[in-house]
Scaffold this active site. Structure first.
Site, PDB file in Angstrom:
ATOM      1  CE1 TYR A  30      38.270  56.705  33.765  1.00 50.30           C
ATOM      2  CE2 TYR A  30      40.047  56.267  34.442  1.00 50.30           C
ATOM      3  CZ  TYR A  30      39.940  56.716  34.322  1.00 50.30           C
ATOM      4  OH  TYR A  30      39.560  58.398  34.951  1.00 50.30           O
ATOM      5  CD  GLN A  33      40.771  48.979  44.098  1.00 49.36           C
ATOM      6  OE1 GLN A  33      41.781  49.939  43.519  1.00 49.36           O
ATOM      7  NE2 GLN A  33      39.510  49.188  44.694  1.00 49.36           N
ATOM      8  NE  ARG A  53      35.297  45.302  27.332  1.00 50.74           N
ATOM      9  CZ  ARG A  53      34.605  44.581  27.473  1.00 50.74           C
ATOM     10  NH1 ARG A  53      34.758  43.605  27.012  1.00 50.74           N
ATOM     11  NH2 ARG A  53      34.052  44.610  28.091  1.00 50.74           N
ATOM     12  CG  ASP A  88      39.872  39.164  40.366  1.00 50.33           C
ATOM     13  OD1 ASP A  88      38.790  39.597  41.500  1.00 50.33           O
ATOM     14  OD2 ASP A  88      40.956  39.186  40.628  1.00 50.33           O
ATOM     15  CB  THR A  89      36.744  35.635  35.675  1.00 48.13           C
ATOM     16  OG1 THR A  89      35.637  36.781  35.407  1.00 48.13           O
ATOM     17  CG2 THR A  89      36.110  35.622  37.426  1.00 48.13           C
ATOM     18  CG  HIS A 112      42.257  40.538  45.264  1.00 49.19           C
ATOM     19  ND1 HIS A 112      42.320  39.498  45.895  1.00 49.19           N
ATOM     20  CD2 HIS A 112      40.870  38.938  44.286  1.00 49.19           C
ATOM     21  CE1 HIS A 112      41.493  38.747  46.427  1.00 49.19           C
ATOM     22  NE2 HIS A 112      40.935  38.634  45.318  1.00 49.19           N
ATOM     23  CG  ASP A 195      40.207  40.958  48.917  1.00 52.24           C
ATOM     24  OD1 ASP A 195      39.186  40.921  48.391  1.00 52.24           O
ATOM     25  OD2 ASP A 195      39.741  42.187  49.721  1.00 52.24           O
ATOM     26  CD  GLU A 199      35.701  39.447  47.608  1.00 53.71           C
ATOM     27  OE1 GLU A 199      36.810  40.981  48.193  1.00 53.71           O
ATOM     28  OE2 GLU A 199      36.413  38.789  46.726  1.00 53.71           O
ATOM     29  CB  SER A 256      20.239  53.990  74.250  1.00 53.48           C
ATOM     30  OG  SER A 256      19.589  53.240  74.141  1.00 53.48           O
TER      31      SER A 256
HETATM   32  N1  LIG Z   1      35.921  46.705  43.376  1.00 55.67           N
HETATM   33  C1  LIG Z   1      36.998  46.677  44.583  1.00 55.67           C
HETATM   34  O1  LIG Z   1      36.777  47.846  45.170  1.00 55.67           O
HETATM   35  C2  LIG Z   1      38.396  46.034  44.614  1.00 55.67           C
HETATM   36  C3  LIG Z   1      38.725  45.251  43.530  1.00 55.67           C
HETATM   37  N2  LIG Z   1      40.133  44.470  43.776  1.00 55.67           N
HETATM   38  C4  LIG Z   1      41.128  43.886  42.487  1.00 55.67           C
HETATM   39  O2  LIG Z   1      40.772  45.522  41.577  1.00 55.67           O
HETATM   40  C5  LIG Z   1      41.179  44.270  40.383  1.00 55.67           C
HETATM   41  C6  LIG Z   1      39.722  45.160  39.621  1.00 55.67           C
HETATM   42  O3  LIG Z   1      38.732  45.137  40.548  1.00 55.67           O
HETATM   43  P1  LIG Z   1      37.613  45.770  39.497  1.00 55.67           P
HETATM   44  O4  LIG Z   1      38.018  47.195  39.651  1.00 55.67           O
HETATM   45  O5  LIG Z   1      36.507  45.235  40.659  1.00 55.67           O
HETATM   46  O6  LIG Z   1      36.707  45.724  38.477  1.00 55.67           O
HETATM   47  P2  LIG Z   1      35.855  46.425  37.196  1.00 55.67           P
HETATM   48  O7  LIG Z   1      34.714  44.827  37.208  1.00 55.67           O
HETATM   49  O8  LIG Z   1      35.172  47.369  37.615  1.00 55.67           O
HETATM   50  O9  LIG Z   1      36.567  46.305  36.194  1.00 55.67           O
HETATM   51  C7  LIG Z   1      35.899  47.188  35.051  1.00 55.67           C
HETATM   52  C8  LIG Z   1      36.914  46.675  33.870  1.00 55.67           C
HETATM   53  O10 LIG Z   1      37.498  46.155  33.251  1.00 55.67           O
HETATM   54  C9  LIG Z   1      37.429  46.614  31.894  1.00 55.67           C
HETATM   55  N3  LIG Z   1      36.422  44.845  31.223  1.00 55.67           N
HETATM   56  C10 LIG Z   1      35.572  44.158  31.268  1.00 55.67           C
HETATM   57  N4  LIG Z   1      35.785  42.763  30.918  1.00 55.67           N
HETATM   58  C11 LIG Z   1      36.677  42.690  30.296  1.00 55.67           C
HETATM   59  C12 LIG Z   1      37.293  42.492  28.750  1.00 55.67           C
HETATM   60  N5  LIG Z   1      36.653  40.752  28.797  1.00 55.67           N
HETATM   61  N6  LIG Z   1      38.547  42.310  28.521  1.00 55.67           N
HETATM   62  C13 LIG Z   1      38.965  44.204  28.642  1.00 55.67           C
HETATM   63  N7  LIG Z   1      38.418  44.477  29.752  1.00 55.67           N
HETATM   64  C14 LIG Z   1      37.173  44.068  30.194  1.00 55.67           C
HETATM   65  C15 LIG Z   1      36.556  47.473  32.041  1.00 55.67           C
HETATM   66  O11 LIG Z   1      36.274  47.869  30.374  1.00 55.67           O
HETATM   67  P3  LIG Z   1      35.218  48.164  29.618  1.00 55.67           P
HETATM   68  O12 LIG Z   1      34.851  48.992  29.554  1.00 55.67           O
HETATM   69  O13 LIG Z   1      35.301  47.591  28.182  1.00 55.67           O
HETATM   70  O14 LIG Z   1      33.793  46.991  29.825  1.00 55.67           O
HETATM   71  C16 LIG Z   1      36.575  48.133  32.406  1.00 55.67           C
HETATM   72  O15 LIG Z   1      36.902  49.229  32.780  1.00 55.67           O
HETATM   73  C17 LIG Z   1      40.884  42.191  40.373  1.00 55.67           C
HETATM   74  O16 LIG Z   1      41.455  41.842  40.800  1.00 55.67           O
HETATM   75  C18 LIG Z   1      39.723  42.932  41.923  1.00 55.67           C
HETATM   76  O17 LIG Z   1      39.763  41.862  42.613  1.00 55.67           O
HETATM   77  C19 LIG Z   1      40.493  44.920  45.013  1.00 55.67           C
HETATM   78  C20 LIG Z   1      40.083  45.601  46.111  1.00 55.67           C
HETATM   79  C21 LIG Z   1      38.422  46.271  46.236  1.00 55.67           C
HETATM   80  C1  LIG Z   2      36.355  46.468  48.036  1.00 54.72           C
HETATM   81  C2  LIG Z   2      37.171  45.264  47.949  1.00 54.72           C
HETATM   82  O1  LIG Z   2      37.859  45.094  49.292  1.00 54.72           O
HETATM   83  C3  LIG Z   2      36.685  43.931  47.953  1.00 54.72           C
HETATM   84  C4  LIG Z   2      35.288  43.375  48.712  1.00 54.72           C
HETATM   85  O2  LIG Z   2      37.277  42.924  48.384  1.00 54.72           O
HETATM   86  C5  LIG Z   2      36.391  43.828  46.627  1.00 54.72           C
HETATM   87  O3  LIG Z   2      35.612  44.738  46.118  1.00 54.72           O
HETATM   88  O4  LIG Z   2      36.792  42.559  45.723  1.00 54.72           O
HETATM   89 MG   LIG Z   3      38.940  43.982  49.968  1.00 49.91          MG
HETATM   90 MG   LIG Z   4      38.010  41.457  47.238  1.00 50.18          MG
END
Ligand SMILES: NC(=O)C1=CN([C@@H]2O[C@H](COP(=O)(O)OP(=O)(O)OC[C@H]3O[C@@H](n4cnc5c(N)ncnc54)[C@H](OP(=O)(O)O)[C@@H]3O)[C@@H](O)[C@H]2O)C=CC1
Ligand SMILES: CC(=O)[C@](C)(O)C(=O)O
Ligand SMILES: [Mg+2]
Ligand SMILES: [Mg+2]
Length: 334
Positions: A30, A33, A53, A88-89, A112, A195, A199, A256
């Site tokens: 949550y 994304q 979790r 991702d990791t 992603h 992507d 970035e 300008s």
């Molecule tokens: N950020 C962006 O704008 C973009 C992201 N993406 C892709 O979207 C995907 C999500 O990225 P993003 O939204 O940035 O992720 P975030 O870093 O925002 O994700 C945070 C969420 O992951 C949960 N989390 C973190 N660590 C753990 C864990 N060890 N076990 C379970 N849950 C965990 C957190 O829960 P808690 O509250 O419990 O910590 C929280 O709900 C990725 O694949 C990314 O590449 C694609 C396009 C753009």
């Molecule tokens: C927001 C977006 O598209 C990125 C930069 O690819 C990411 O957050 O991974």
């Molecule tokens: Mg992107």
């Molecule tokens: Mg990205």
């Protein structure tokens, strides 16, 4: 569908959310994304459960947004589509927790392609594997959806056992607002590589380096921090907004003649052939897996380098002067 362009781009009329009518979507995570996808899907009438979790700091937010919350395995067990929206990791670990909850014909959905493309997750061969990747930070995926607008996205199918993988992915893209702006058909490899390159070399890495270098050049030449901040950081949004609305021409039209001549004759001296060579090297490290291996190793080691450079970035003087000046904007919360 706009197919007179090189790419196949899908719009709302090309997608049918009916492919998700009888489905439950588990959004695992949550964050940036996750909160956007979950709320947009929910507002689009899709049955959503958020997987977080035990003890998650995001649980209260998801519940206060009116969403049901379960652990990742519980959410996956209820769902027909499992959207993996954690960092991702972390995804391979979370996948290990949920893989046994996936039924044949379910869908594993990503925003992603990193973990599929670099073989960090090998999905079972009886599920659909799809990608709907917004070309936008998550918070704007939500903000634009609420404003009845959308954000462009990419759609790809890695595995289609049901025969409906692409239609269901397009339904997902429509439900989060991506087909409002256009959703390009691609592959996991293309999305991942473009992507990561974008970035690193342009959107996040390149631009912030340009801003900091410009700021430091002015300050070290004796100009005030305030002057340097407004010139090199604050006004950048205003310039890029014009490019967003009407292309480079809209921006050149608005600035300008002096700025246009100066920009056109000096811009390539700053972002020069050396910069282009470095861009090509960055892309090569994405394509050959060097970056992925480095990022995975960094996380396995507990992020020592990431934490150090992140702290240095947070401590850059532009952040302090920027926070101070933004707080003085007449519209800033008193
Ligand atoms: N950020 C962006 O704008 C973009 C992201 N993406 C892709 O979207 C995907 C999500 O990225 P993003 O939204 O940035 O992720 P975030 O870093 O925002 O994700 C945070 C969420 O992951 C949960 N989390 C973190 N660590 C753990 C864990 N060890 N076990 C379970 N849950 C965990 C957190 O829960 P808690 O509250 O419990 O910590 C929280 O709900 C990725 O694949 C990314 O590449 C694609 C396009 C753009
Ligand atoms: C927001 C977006 O598209 C990125 C930069 O690819 C990411 O957050 O991974
Ligand atoms: Mg992107
Ligand atoms: Mg990205």
């Amino acid at each position: 569908m706009a197919d007179e362009l090189d790419a196949t781009i899908y719009y709302d009329d090309d997608a049918d959310t009916g492919y998700l009518d009888d489905a439950t979507v588990a959004v695992i995570g949550y964050g940036s994304q996750g909160h956007a996808h979950a709320q947009n899907l929910n507002d689009s009438g899709i049955d959503v459960v958020v997987g977080l979790r035990e003890g998650s700091s995001s649980r209260d937010a998801a519940k206060s947004d009116g969403l049901s919350v379960a652990t990742p395995p519980e959410a996956a067990a209820q769902a027909d589509v499992v959207s993996i929206l954690v960092p991702d990791t972390i995804q391979p670990t979370v996948y290990d927790q949920i893989e046994n909850e996936l039924d044949a014909g379910d869908t594993l959905q990503f925003a992603h392609g990193f973990n599929i493309h670099y073989n960090q997750i090998q999905p079972s061969d009886d599920v659909d594997v799809t990608l709907v990747a917004p070309k936008s930070p998550g918070h704007l995926v939500r903000r634009n959806y609420e404003a009845d607008e959308g954000t462009p996205g990419l759609v790809a199918v890695y595995q289609d056992v049901t025969g409906d993988a692409k239609d269901q992915a397009l339904a997902y893209a429509k439900a989060i607002g991506c087909t409002r702006a256009g959703t390009i058909e691609t592959t996991f490899r293309e999305e991942t590589e473009t992507d990561l390159f974008g970035e690193q070399a342009v959107l996040c890495g390149g631009v912030t380096s340009l801003v900091k270098q410009g700021y430091e050049t002015l300050v070290e030449a004796g100009y005030s921090e305030e002057m340097a901040y407004f010139e090199c950081m604050n006004e950048l949004k205003l310039i890029v907004d014009l490019m967003y609305e009407g292309g480079l021409g809209e921006m050149w039209h608005s600035v300008s003649d002096t700025a246009e001549y100066g920009g056109l004759t000096r811009g390539d001296r700053v972002v020069d052939d050396h910069a282009r060579e470095q861009m090509e090297a960055v892309l090569e490290e994405v394509q050959d897996g060097t970056f992925a291996r480095q990022w995975i190793t960094e996380n396995q080691a507990g992020r020592p380098n990431y934490d150090q450079i992140k702290t240095a970035e947070e401590n850059h003087e532009i952040e302090a002067i920027g926070e101070e000046l933004r707080g003085l904007f007449s519209w800033a919360d008193e």
